[in-house]
Design a protein around this motif. Sequence first.
Motif: not given
Length: 169
Positions: A27, A58-60, A64, A81, A83-84, A86, A91, A109-110
Amino acid sequence: MSATNQSRTLLLMRHAKSGYPDGVADHDRPLADRGNREAPLAGEWIRAHAPEVEAVLCSTATRTRQTLAKTGIEAPTEFLDELYDATPGTVLAAINGVGDDVRTLLVVGHEPTTSSLALGLAGPGGDPDAAAEIAAKFPTSAIAVLHTDIRWADLELGGATLVAFHVAR
């Protein structure tokens, strides 16, 4: 699904290239030198090829947040949070919570979530080359551009048109 007369643009972006420093939790991984170079290029491309971004989800994760900062895009931002790590459904639920006043939304994101969501949202009539590229690989700093006439609250799988895919390099 409710349609509106107003087109919306959804930009799905994968974070820029991150580093893998020893002892740093996933993270908290920062951008690598390459990511610091490519994120501004992604921001330049977005400003040149998309309507002005009006909101960001936006992811934390550190990478990102740093990606968004390096793009130079300034819009009201929610750091979420969820979105991490996810699922595409998580999403999409966040997108469904965006207000009707937002016409252009950026989500940072990811993988593999970003590519899965882009392909899942893409209904018929989109750019088949862009879809093939996304299916093959969604690299860091890449951006999928989708259009829809559906309110964010009503957007569901197949409810958008994939119009472009760009890898900032």
